[in-house]
Design a protein around this motif. Structure first.
Motif, PDB file in Angstrom:
ATOM      1  N   TYR A   7       0.814  -1.213   0.000  1.00 48.66           N
ATOM      2  CA  TYR A   7       0.000   0.000   0.000  1.00 48.66           C
ATOM      3  C   TYR A   7       0.852   1.271   0.000  1.00 48.66           C
ATOM      4  CZ  TYR A   7      -4.055  -2.934   0.860  1.00 48.66           C
ATOM      5  OH  TYR A   7      -5.060  -3.873   0.740  1.00 48.66           O
TER       6      TYR A   7
ATOM      7  N   TYR B 190       2.566   4.655  -0.840  1.00 55.70           N
ATOM      8  CA  TYR B 190       2.290   5.802  -1.705  1.00 55.70           C
ATOM      9  C   TYR B 190       3.435   5.953  -2.705  1.00 55.70           C
ATOM     10  CZ  TYR B 190      -1.551   7.613   1.174  1.00 55.70           C
ATOM     11  OH  TYR B 190      -2.746   7.778   1.835  1.00 55.70           O
TER      12      TYR B 190
ATOM     13  N   TRP C 222      -1.771  13.190  -3.250  1.00 53.35           N
ATOM     14  CA  TRP C 222      -2.214  11.933  -3.864  1.00 53.35           C
ATOM     15  C   TRP C 222      -3.377  11.441  -3.005  1.00 53.35           C
ATOM     16  CZ3 TRP C 222      -0.614   8.855  -8.035  1.00 53.35           C
ATOM     17  CH2 TRP C 222      -1.082   7.535  -8.046  1.00 53.35           C
TER      18      TRP C 222
ATOM     19  N   ARG D  67      -6.122   8.991  -1.797  1.00 56.38           N
ATOM     20  CA  ARG D  67      -6.483   7.577  -1.669  1.00 56.38           C
ATOM     21  C   ARG D  67      -7.744   7.484  -0.810  1.00 56.38           C
ATOM     22  NH1 ARG D  67      -1.907   3.995   0.912  1.00 56.38           N
ATOM     23  NH2 ARG D  67      -1.469   3.490  -1.263  1.00 56.38           N
TER      24      ARG D  67
ATOM     25  N   ALA E  49      -0.454   7.548   6.022  1.00 63.62           N
ATOM     26  CA  ALA E  49      -1.044   8.806   5.574  1.00 63.62           C
ATOM     27  C   ALA E  49      -0.438  10.034   6.241  1.00 63.62           C
ATOM     28  CB  ALA E  49      -2.553   8.782   5.820  1.00 63.62           C
TER      29      ALA E  49
ATOM     30  N   GLY F  92       5.729   6.487   3.198  1.00 63.11           N
ATOM     31  CA  GLY F  92       4.688   7.180   3.944  1.00 63.11           C
ATOM     32  C   GLY F  92       5.172   7.484   5.340  1.00 63.11           C
TER      33      GLY F  92
ATOM     34  N   ARG G 234       0.055  12.859   1.248  1.00 59.29           N
ATOM     35  CA  ARG G 234      -0.506  11.499   1.284  1.00 59.29           C
ATOM     36  C   ARG G 234      -1.865  11.582   1.967  1.00 59.29           C
ATOM     37  NH1 ARG G 234       4.860  11.145   3.075  1.00 59.29           N
ATOM     38  NH2 ARG G 234       6.284  10.214   1.534  1.00 59.29           N
TER      39      ARG G 234
ATOM     40  N   GLU H 277      -6.626   6.835  -6.108  1.00 57.77           N
ATOM     41  CA  GLU H 277      -6.562   5.437  -5.702  1.00 57.77           C
ATOM     42  C   GLU H 277      -7.754   5.091  -4.811  1.00 57.77           C
ATOM     43  OE1 GLU H 277      -2.463   4.006  -5.065  1.00 57.77           O
ATOM     44  OE2 GLU H 277      -3.187   3.398  -3.113  1.00 57.77           O
TER      45      GLU H 277
END
Length: 253
Positions: free
Chosen positions: A22, A24, A32, A34, A70, A104, A184, A205
């Motif tokens: 997972y 990034y 980005w 998600r 994140a 991340g 993120r 995503e």
């Protein structure tokens, strides 16, 4: 028969390997986005109004990893109320390790703030969302929000950002994160916020976990928007759990 690539058994992955599934993209120069959802086989994303009834152990594991990676978690005000949100508390050592590996996390393990999108700022400053937060929540609101309510949220420790007049456009929300270096982005719902971001072409995503159950009822879908849209996605990863849970990661083509 064509071989399906990027299919992994969860039991074969240690914590670091799952995080790499997972990761990034490296060297991001902007947000980005998600999104993460869980649904039943028949497409429901809640049971009795909340997602907890669909959560398997595999889903909880993926949920935890996504938060570890994140920079910011974003939700709508309706999701905050329905799911009784508290603060995010990922393992700081895991966040440091993810940062060291460039996928991340955070250099000192600080938890990601949770950003709430609300046009009115009508949130309860005494709720556990504020009292349970290790880092100040980020409230993204409009100039029409009641000033006394805004002041009460600031007194509860929140950072307030005015990102619109009567409404918050998806692009304005993403600019809030870009200006703060929060690249993120993890959207945890709800369907209106996700739908608005997807309709605007701002979803990069989707992580969708399918729980091995049928639930029936009249539950809604994971994305709701004012109009239909076409956003082609490519499957990047499938993680399979022994109980039948399927965790898929899809990225925009």
């Amino acid at each position: 028969m064509q071989r399906i690539h990027n299919v992994t058994q969860l039991a074969d992955l240690d914590a670091d390997a799952l995080a790499r599934c997972y990761a990034y993209p490296r060297h991001l120069d902007g947000p980005w986005v998600r999104a993460n959802f869980v649904s039943s086989i028949d497409g429901a994303f809640t049971v009795d109004g909340v997602s907890a009834g669909l959560g398997t152990e595999a889903d909880k594991t993926v949920f935890t990893v996504l938060r570890e990676l994140a920079d910011v978690i974003v939700i709508g005000a309706g999701t905050l109320r329905a799911e009784n949100y508290g603060g995010a508390h990922p393992d700081p050592q895991r966040r440091i390790a993810h940062h060291r590996h460039g996928i991340g996390g955070h250099p000192d393990g600080t938890p990601p703030p949770i950003a709430v999108v609300t046009a009115t700022a009508k949130l309860d400053p005494g709720s556990k969302f504020f009292t349970d937060a290790e880092v100040p929540p980020l409230i993204v609101t409009t100039s029409h929000a009641d000033l006394k309510q805004v002041s009460a949220l600031e007194d509860a420790g929140a950072q307030i950002v005015v990102a619109g007049e009567a409404a918050i456009m998806p692009a304005a929300l993403i600019r809030v994160f870009a200006e703060r270096g929060l690249h993120r982005v993890l959207c945890e719902g709800g369907p209106h916020l996700f739908g608005q971001l997807a309709e605007a072409g701002l979803v990069d995503e989707l992580c969708l976990t399918t729980a091995p159950m049928l639930v029936g009822g009249a539950g809604g879908r994971i994305s709701l928007s004012a109009s239909t849209f076409d956003l082609p996605m490519a499957r990047k990863q499938l993680v399979l759990a022994e109980d039948g849970t399927v965790a898929a990661r899809w990225a925009r083509r």
